[in-house]
Design a protein around this motif. Structure first.
Motif, PDB file in Angstrom:
ATOM      1  N   THR A   1      -1.991   0.445  -9.202  1.00 29.58           N
ATOM      2  CA  THR A   1      -3.208   0.562  -9.279  1.00 29.58           C
ATOM      3  C   THR A   1      -3.834   1.293  -8.251  1.00 29.58           C
ATOM      4  N   ASN A   2      -4.152   2.496  -8.313  1.00 34.08           N
ATOM      5  CA  ASN A   2      -4.863   3.396  -7.053  1.00 34.08           C
ATOM      6  C   ASN A   2      -4.105   3.223  -5.768  1.00 34.08           C
ATOM      7  N   GLY A   3      -2.658   3.465  -5.811  1.00 38.21           N
ATOM      8  CA  GLY A   3      -1.886   3.456  -4.681  1.00 38.21           C
ATOM      9  C   GLY A   3      -1.682   1.908  -4.338  1.00 38.21           C
ATOM     10  N   VAL A   4      -1.805   1.067  -4.879  1.00 40.07           N
ATOM     11  CA  VAL A   4      -1.426  -0.352  -4.438  1.00 40.07           C
ATOM     12  C   VAL A   4      -0.621  -0.816  -5.497  1.00 40.07           C
ATOM     13  N   LEU A   5       0.942  -1.192  -4.889  1.00 42.90           N
ATOM     14  CA  LEU A   5       1.783  -1.854  -5.817  1.00 42.90           C
ATOM     15  C   LEU A   5       1.613  -3.150  -5.911  1.00 42.90           C
ATOM     16  N   GLU A   6       1.537  -4.016  -7.018  1.00 41.46           N
ATOM     17  CA  GLU A   6       1.554  -5.516  -6.916  1.00 41.46           C
ATOM     18  C   GLU A   6       2.619  -6.201  -7.797  1.00 41.46           C
ATOM     19  N   VAL A   7       3.550  -6.897  -7.145  1.00 40.11           N
ATOM     20  CA  VAL A   7       4.616  -7.211  -7.639  1.00 40.11           C
ATOM     21  C   VAL A   7       4.622  -8.778  -7.922  1.00 40.11           C
ATOM     22  N   THR A   8       4.526  -9.364  -9.000  1.00 43.22           N
ATOM     23  CA  THR A   8       4.505 -10.778  -9.278  1.00 43.22           C
ATOM     24  C   THR A   8       5.998 -11.287  -9.566  1.00 43.22           C
TER      25      THR A   8
ATOM     26  N   ASP B   1       0.760  -1.268   0.057  1.00 37.85           N
ATOM     27  CA  ASP B   1       0.055  -0.018  -0.050  1.00 37.85           C
ATOM     28  C   ASP B   1       0.880   1.373   0.205  1.00 37.85           C
ATOM     29  N   LEU B   2       0.831   2.099  -1.118  1.00 38.21           N
ATOM     30  CA  LEU B   2       1.839   3.338  -1.443  1.00 38.21           C
ATOM     31  C   LEU B   2       0.764   4.413  -1.689  1.00 38.21           C
ATOM     32  N   PRO B   3      -0.049   4.833  -0.700  1.00 43.09           N
ATOM     33  CA  PRO B   3      -1.086   5.959  -1.135  1.00 43.09           C
ATOM     34  C   PRO B   3      -0.354   7.197  -1.625  1.00 43.09           C
ATOM     35  N   GLY B   4      -0.923   7.685  -2.509  1.00 44.43           N
ATOM     36  CA  GLY B   4      -0.304   9.029  -3.185  1.00 44.43           C
ATOM     37  C   GLY B   4       0.785   8.555  -4.336  1.00 44.43           C
ATOM     38  N   PHE B   5       1.357   7.750  -4.338  1.00 53.99           N
ATOM     39  CA  PHE B   5       2.318   7.263  -5.307  1.00 53.99           C
ATOM     40  C   PHE B   5       1.820   6.918  -6.515  1.00 53.99           C
ATOM     41  N   SER B   6       2.337   7.301  -7.765  1.00 52.82           N
ATOM     42  CA  SER B   6       1.917   6.854  -9.140  1.00 52.82           C
ATOM     43  C   SER B   6       3.188   5.873  -9.460  1.00 52.82           C
ATOM     44  N   LYS B   7       2.792   5.069 -10.683  1.00 51.04           N
ATOM     45  CA  LYS B   7       3.869   4.159 -11.181  1.00 51.04           C
ATOM     46  C   LYS B   7       5.347   5.335 -11.531  1.00 51.04           C
ATOM     47  N   ASP B   8       4.951   6.422 -11.896  1.00 54.41           N
ATOM     48  CA  ASP B   8       5.855   7.205 -12.366  1.00 54.41           C
ATOM     49  C   ASP B   8       7.047   7.583 -11.145  1.00 54.41           C
ATOM     50  N   ASP B   9       6.431   7.556  -9.973  1.00 57.03           N
ATOM     51  CA  ASP B   9       6.923   7.778  -8.673  1.00 57.03           C
ATOM     52  C   ASP B   9       7.757   6.865  -7.990  1.00 57.03           C
TER      53      ASP B   9
ATOM     54  N   HIS C   1       5.269  15.516   1.262  1.00 64.99           N
ATOM     55  CA  HIS C   1       6.467  14.714   0.794  1.00 64.99           C
ATOM     56  C   HIS C   1       6.489  13.397   1.314  1.00 64.99           C
ATOM     57  N   ARG C   2       6.859  12.419   0.474  1.00 67.18           N
ATOM     58  CA  ARG C   2       6.801  10.950   1.008  1.00 67.18           C
ATOM     59  C   ARG C   2       7.905  10.321   0.210  1.00 67.18           C
ATOM     60  N   LYS C   3       8.589   9.442   1.048  1.00 71.72           N
ATOM     61  CA  LYS C   3       9.607   8.555   0.434  1.00 71.72           C
ATOM     62  C   LYS C   3       9.182   7.206   0.813  1.00 71.72           C
ATOM     63  N   VAL C   4       9.673   6.244  -0.230  1.00 75.24           N
ATOM     64  CA  VAL C   4       9.859   4.619   0.034  1.00 75.24           C
ATOM     65  C   VAL C   4      11.148   4.472  -0.207  1.00 75.24           C
TER      66      VAL C   4
END
Length: 109
Positions: A85-92, A30-38, A62-65
């Motif tokens: 998708t909508n602030g949720v990163l899914e890695v397979t 869960d990475l709210p506020g982030f987009s794939k470009d971030d 300002h957020r950092k991961v």
């Protein structure tokens, strides 16, 4: 996903969940506020690294991961895929399919 089960993994940061199926590991963050470009994802020597930063004029936004996750040994690093998708990163992370040895005749000397 059908057949996937939540799997407690030591070392997973807060907001990260891993599930395992016969074919792959799936890591959800869960990475709210982030987009794939971030985000910047990389894998090196069995470690998945997720980095990202959002800089805004408002200091409150300002957020950092920066997280590193040790992957199991039996994965196909070349097949790792991610979507946001909508602030949720899914890695397979696909599992390696063990090669079945071909039957062969053994000569008797």
């Amino acid at each position: 996903a059908l057949g996937a089960r939540p799997t407690p993994r030591r070392g997973l940061p807060a907001g990260f969940v891993a599930t395992e199926s016969e074919e792959a590991w799936r890591i959800r963050a869960d990475l709210p506020g982030f987009s794939k470009d971030d985000l910047n994802l990389s894998v090196d020597e069995g470690v998945l690294r997720i980095r990202g930063e959002i800089e805004a004029e408002d200091a409150d936004l300002h957020r950092k991961v920066d997280r590193s996750l040790q992957l199991p040994e039996e994965v196909d690093a070349s097949g790792i895929a991610a979507r946001m998708t909508n602030g949720v990163l899914e890695v397979t992370v696909p599992k390696l399919v063990p090669e079945k040895p071909e039957p062969r005749q053994i000569e008797v000397n």
